[in-house]
Write an enzyme that holds these catalytic residues in place. Structure first.
Site, PDB file in Angstrom:
ATOM      1  N   GLU A 114      -1.864   5.073  17.645  1.00  0.00           N
ATOM      2  CA  GLU A 114      -0.406   5.023  17.612  1.00  0.00           C
ATOM      3  C   GLU A 114       0.159   6.107  18.510  1.00  0.00           C
ATOM      4  OE1 GLU A 114       1.174   3.909  13.402  1.00  0.00           O
ATOM      5  OE2 GLU A 114      -0.454   5.333  13.098  1.00  0.00           O
TER       6      GLU A 114
ATOM      7  N   HIS B  59      -6.529  -0.606   5.853  1.00  0.00           N
ATOM      8  CA  HIS B  59      -6.518  -1.328   7.124  1.00  0.00           C
ATOM      9  C   HIS B  59      -7.902  -1.406   7.753  1.00  0.00           C
ATOM     10  CE1 HIS B  59      -2.308  -1.458   6.777  1.00  0.00           C
ATOM     11  NE2 HIS B  59      -1.996  -0.348   7.401  1.00  0.00           N
TER      12      HIS B  59
ATOM     13  N   LYS C  36      -2.305   9.512  15.268  1.00  0.00           N
ATOM     14  CA  LYS C  36      -0.919   9.469  15.741  1.00  0.00           C
ATOM     15  C   LYS C  36      -0.779  10.314  17.001  1.00  0.00           C
ATOM     16  CE  LYS C  36       1.354   8.374  11.388  1.00  0.00           C
ATOM     17  NZ  LYS C  36       1.815   7.060  11.897  1.00  0.00           N
TER      18      LYS C  36
ATOM     19  N   LYS D 113      -1.763 -10.393  11.078  1.00  0.00           N
ATOM     20  CA  LYS D 113      -1.825 -10.503  12.530  1.00  0.00           C
ATOM     21  C   LYS D 113      -2.789 -11.610  12.932  1.00  0.00           C
ATOM     22  CE  LYS D 113      -0.656  -5.637  13.163  1.00  0.00           C
ATOM     23  NZ  LYS D 113       0.686  -5.921  13.661  1.00  0.00           N
TER      24      LYS D 113
ATOM     25  N   LYS E 231       0.852  -1.181   0.000  1.00  0.00           N
ATOM     26  CA  LYS E 231       0.000   0.000   0.000  1.00  0.00           C
ATOM     27  C   LYS E 231       0.897   1.244   0.000  1.00  0.00           C
ATOM     28  CE  LYS E 231      -0.839   1.098   4.875  1.00  0.00           C
ATOM     29  NZ  LYS E 231      -0.535   2.511   4.845  1.00  0.00           N
TER      30      LYS E 231
ATOM     31  N   ASP F  99      -4.114   7.078   4.613  1.00  0.00           N
ATOM     32  CA  ASP F  99      -3.102   6.137   5.072  1.00  0.00           C
ATOM     33  C   ASP F  99      -3.709   4.899   5.733  1.00  0.00           C
ATOM     34  OD1 ASP F  99      -0.331   5.441   5.432  1.00  0.00           O
ATOM     35  OD2 ASP F  99      -0.549   5.918   7.559  1.00  0.00           O
TER      36      ASP F  99
ATOM     37  N   ASP G 262      -1.872  -6.226   2.664  1.00  0.00           N
ATOM     38  CA  ASP G 262      -2.167  -5.368   3.807  1.00  0.00           C
ATOM     39  C   ASP G 262      -1.625  -6.098   5.028  1.00  0.00           C
ATOM     40  OD1 ASP G 262      -3.207  -3.979   5.955  1.00  0.00           O
ATOM     41  OD2 ASP G 262      -5.145  -3.598   5.020  1.00  0.00           O
ATOM     42  N   HIS G 263      -0.517  -5.609   5.586  1.00  0.00           N
ATOM     43  CA  HIS G 263       0.160  -6.379   6.626  1.00  0.00           C
ATOM     44  C   HIS G 263      -0.696  -6.568   7.875  1.00  0.00           C
ATOM     45  CE1 HIS G 263       1.198  -2.238   7.933  1.00  0.00           C
ATOM     46  NE2 HIS G 263       1.164  -2.760   9.131  1.00  0.00           N
TER      47      HIS G 263
END
Length: 514
Positions: free
Chosen positions: A238, A262, A362, A204, A170, A257, A199-200
């Site tokens: 985050e 996600h 963030k 999970k 991405k 982002d 999509d990492h």
């Protein structure tokens, strides 16, 4: 004559079939993603015998390096990101010997002729059966260029005896129009079955376990609907700022982002109907239906159902941190959001009138990704003549990071002669029950690509549906720039408007502090 090497014996048994023989070509191999995530993930696969003995890596980047220098760089990465004391010397040596490197520019047509020669040589050396997959760990501007050049060089042609695949990182597009254009550009030279949009987050364990949790447990599926669920919260928090990515991040922002990719993946897995099987397209068909069923916000709704924020100076872990506009590479008058909250509805039978609240930001107080399923309150009738003043709704929480697990909140009687209720949390953590496995989050995704399983990768229609959800928001925010940035201090849970978004509905965010 091909040389077949024996993979060193490891102490752990294989937990599935190993990947097919193949060569992994990494575009952008000199970058942090390769050193921190991809190479350690491949090593972890080799450690549990899920990496074929007939495997090799060809790295490509514009950074000048020899193959020996590339191997040393990757060896340093293994020592840094996998506990050096746990590295198997024989396995590490076997692994590093299978790495090669090419210095080149990605838009240079000569690269792809050179790559063909290299792949032919490496294939003969390691008996990889002419199976290649190309990992695009580059800036998004190169995605279409690289795939077109691979197609022009004939490197994407496959038949019954060998396969060719492309993994794309991405962001997949900058908006709906660019996502559609990129899909069209790639599909001119490759089949949809060859394209793996990664999509990492889907690597999970808890994300993958959503399907198992929902569909393998008869006590939950009957109540997973509008009759019993009051609302759903999805938070991706985050503590870090933009670090050294200020120049990139300022052109993207929190909405682009995180939300179309996600968070839309988390929503689709949480809300999807049971698939007819766990085959890739059966699962993705149901995910796509949910994404298409999300009601796009009308322009006039954007102001009341979305919130954007930008962090100012504040404190994280007791230390002062700068505001977003003071970060390296960020303009001093930037209007880019670092926080997003939204209220969405899914227009189908299961979820009608059940709001899905999402937020991401963030410089929040803790690093935590979780999904909260809040159930409707029980009727108060039985407790009206007791000291109990209200009933706390039950909550099921899927913890995705940093700790992976599931918790259930319910009411219990406090011991004593008077009827009083207390809130109890029943917690399950993966590590406590199943132990911990070394993981970067990419192991499952890379292995799936090697065996041709696209279940955890996005299809073109899913990508475009995700962008459709946020298109109106992007347009309105562009037309009406924020006037109050920065509007939340680093170390807080975002702007007050995010709390008001839920409070107007009589609800509250579930925050998890450190």
């Amino acid at each position: 004559m091909a040389i077949t090497e024996v993979l060193p014996q490891t102490t752990q048994q294989r937990i599935g079939r190993p990947g097919d023989p193949c060569i992994m070509v990494i575009f952008g191999a000199a970058g942090d993603l390769t050193r921190r995530k991809l190479i350690p993930a491949l090593y972890n696969l080799a450690r549990v015998n899920l990496l074929s003995r007939e495997f090799a890596i060809v790295g490509i980047a514009h950074t000048r390096m020899t193959t020996d220098e590339f191997r040393e760089r990757m060896a340093n990465g293994l020592r840094e990101f996998i506990d050096g004391s746990t590295l198997d010397p024989d396995l590490t040596e076997w692994f590093l010997r299978r790495m090669y490197y090419i210095t080149a520019e990605f838009d240079d047509p000569n690269l792809y002729e050179q790559l063909k020669v290299t792949l032919d040589k490496v294939d003969k050396e390691h008996s990889t059966h002419q199976n290649f997959f190309f990992y695009l760990a580059t800036g998004p501007d190169y995605f279409g260029v690289i795939v077109e050049q691979l197609g022009a060089a004939g490197l994407l042609k496959q038949d019954e005896k060998h396969w060719r695949r492309v993994i794309v990182e991405k962001p997949f597009g900058h908006d709906l129009d660019t996502a559609k254009a990129l899909n069209q550009q790639m599909l001119k030279v490759a089949e949809e079955s060859q394209i793996y949009r990664i999509d990492h987050y889907l690597g999970k364990e808890t994300v993958q376990n959503i399907l198992a949790f929902r569909f393998a447990n008869g006590i939950f599926e009957p109540i997973w609907n509008r009759r019993y669920i009051d609302h759903v919260q999805i938070s991706v928090a985050e503590t870090v700022g933009v670090e050294n990515r200020g120049g990139y991040y300022d052109k993207s922002g929190a909405l682009r982002d995180m939300v179309p990719n996600h968070i839309m993946q988390l929503i689709s897995l949480t809300a999807m109907e049971p698939p007819i099987s766990f085959h890739a397209n059966a699962v993705r068909d149901e995910q796509a239906k949910i994404l298409h069923a999300i009601q796009p916000l009308r322009p006039e709704e954007v102001l009341s159902k979305t919130v954007r924020g930008q962090y100012g100076e504040g404190f994280i872990d007791g230390r002062r941190v700068p505001g977003y506009r003071q970060e390296p590479g960020v303009p001093p008058d930037s209007r880019t959001e670092t926080f997003v909250a939204m209220r969405l509805l899914i227009d189908n039978w299961r979820w009608a009138d059940v709001p899905f609240y999402l937020r991401t930001g963030k410089r929040l107080p803790s690093r935590n990704t979780h999904i909260v399923i809040q159930f409707r309150r029980a009727p108060f009738v039985l407790f009206r003549d007791t000291p109990v003043e209200n009933l706390t709704p039950n909550q099921l929480v899927l913890h995705i990071q940093p700790e992976e697990g599931i918790s259930l909140r319910f009411a219990a009687k406090v011991p004593g002669p008077v009827m009083r209720l207390g809130t109890v949390d029943m917690n399950f953590e993966y590590q406590d029950y199943f132990g911990s496995q070394p993981s970067t989050g990419y192991e499952r995704l890379l292995h799936d690509c090697m065996i041709g399983d696209q279940t955890l990768f996005q299809r073109a229609d899913m990508v475009e549906a995700g962008w459709c959800v946020v298109s109106t928001v992007l347009d309105v925010w562009k037309a009406l720039p924020p006037r109050d940035f920065p509007n939340y201090a680093a170390g807080t849970w975002g702007p007050k408007e995010a709390d008001e978004l839920m409070e107007r509905d009589g609800r509250h965010w579930r925050n998890f502090e450190k």
